[in-house]
Design an enzyme around this catalytic site. Structure first.
Site, PDB file in Angstrom:
ATOM      1  CG  ASP A  70      -5.768  24.425  30.338  1.00  0.00           C
ATOM      2  OD1 ASP A  70      -5.807  24.606  31.566  1.00  0.00           O
ATOM      3  OD2 ASP A  70      -5.756  25.356  29.516  1.00  0.00           O
ATOM      4  CG  HIS A 121      -8.677  31.526  30.517  1.00  0.00           C
ATOM      5  ND1 HIS A 121      -9.953  31.004  30.490  1.00  0.00           N
ATOM      6  CD2 HIS A 121      -8.277  31.455  31.813  1.00  0.00           C
ATOM      7  CE1 HIS A 121     -10.300  30.626  31.712  1.00  0.00           C
ATOM      8  NE2 HIS A 121      -9.304  30.902  32.531  1.00  0.00           N
TER       9      HIS A 121
END
Length: 339
Positions: A178, A49
């Site tokens: 996360d 990411h």
């Protein structure tokens, strides 16, 4: 180290990305913020990411999906709750703006919620959990996505992997969960593909409807495996409902009708625990839970347990000292784009 990878110093990565974003007409401050965020994500070991997403981000800019000069703006306010519209601007910049606004509302009211519609991909959701924790706020954050998981018992993808983040400030190291609601985030699956490796566990279904560890087969049909099977399927659906309703934005269903993943709906909820005036107690209670879970006999000799975010801090320290491991193929793409 994987022969297809190399190490890049943090400052060098940030400078290359800054040049790339300036080349694509981002104003100086926005280019710096984008470069810093992508580099920090990669520094923390979340290449999927961070640096790996940069070529796709530039493709979205060039196709006009991401509006370079657009920014999120407040549309409605109800005390400590606000609705914002991202106006198809850069996902990171909009998400940082809304995180900061939720933090400000929390410090004023004790709790603040910002619901954002029409945003682009925010990249690593954990970025905003770490950011809120640095400001002393507990955070609960989530986003919907394009459809990439079948609802449990279904054949075709109708749910998003809808990342979910919880951040808790702590002096000895923030706790930051996360996670995608799929067993593996699709960026992580792509990371395994780039390394030429199989997934350690089944991550989705192949075209024959069999669970698979092959990243290419899972990426080819976008049929990820929900965490906890039917429980993850239900959680994904509920998060999509909440993000859509609170922001008055697009659902996973509507996002899936676009050619690109854009127009996502997101929620930024922050709580300011200092309103209770017992910071010492909060730290003590957190450490009590962490110490209790650390102090367990490991399944394997030499193994240990971790709290969410603990290994991120270790990776960050290691990569700052030794350089950030990146795919040579991805880095070459980024260098070519920046020229």
């Amino acid at each position: 180290m994987n022969p297809k990878s190399l190490t890049i110093p943090f400052d060098e990565m940030q400078e290359v990305l800054y040049r790339l974003f300036r080349k694509h007409s981002f104003m100086e401050e926005k280019a710096k913020l984008l470069a810093k965020t992508h580099s920090e994500t990669t520094l923390d070991g979340v290449n999927s990411h961070g640096i790996n997403r940069v070529p796709l981000f530039i493709e979205y800019v060039e196709n006009g999906v991401i509006k370079v000069n657009a920014e999120a703006e407040k549309m409605e306010a109800f005390g400590s709750i606000e609705r914002w519209d991202g106006n198809s601007g850069p996902g990171i910049i909009n998400a940082i703006k809304c995180t900061d606004r939720a933090v400000a509302l929390a410090k004023e009211h004790g709790m603040g919620l910002v619901a954002l519609r029409n945003n682009n991909h925010w990249m690593r959701g954990g970025t905003y959990g770490w950011r809120a924790a640095d400001e002393g706020c507990i955070s609960i954050l989530f986003t919907n996505t394009q459809p990439n998981m079948p609802p449990w018992g279904g054949k075709d993808s109708r749910l998003g992997n809808n990342p979910f983040i919880v951040g808790i400030p702590r002096a000895a190291g923030h706790v930051v969960l996360d996670m995608a609601i799929s067993q593996f985030a699709f960026g992580t699956i792509n990371n395994y593909k780039l390394k030429g490796e199989k997934l350690p566990y089944s991550g989705g279904w192949d075209n024959q409807g069999e669970l698979s560890k092959d990243p290419e087969k899972i990426l080819g049909n976008q049929r990820g495996l929900p965490i906890g099977y039917w429980k993850g399927s239900a959680l994904s659906m509920v998060l999509d409902m909440l993000a859509t309703l609170l922001s008055a934005g697009k659902s996973t269903y509507k996002i899936g009708q676009d050619d690109y993943e854009t127009g996502v709906s997101q929620v930024f909820l922050c709580v300011y625990p200092e309103i209770f005036g017992d910071n010492g107690l909060q730290e003590k209670l957190l450490n009590e839970i962490i110490d209790y879970t650390h102090d367990v006999e490991p399944l394997e000799k030499g193994g240990r347990t971790y709290y969410p975010g603990e290994r991120t801090l270790q990776t960050r320290k290691k990569n700052l000292a030794e350089g950030i491991p990146v795919s040579a193929e991805v880095w070459e793409k980024v260098l070519q784009l920046s020229k």
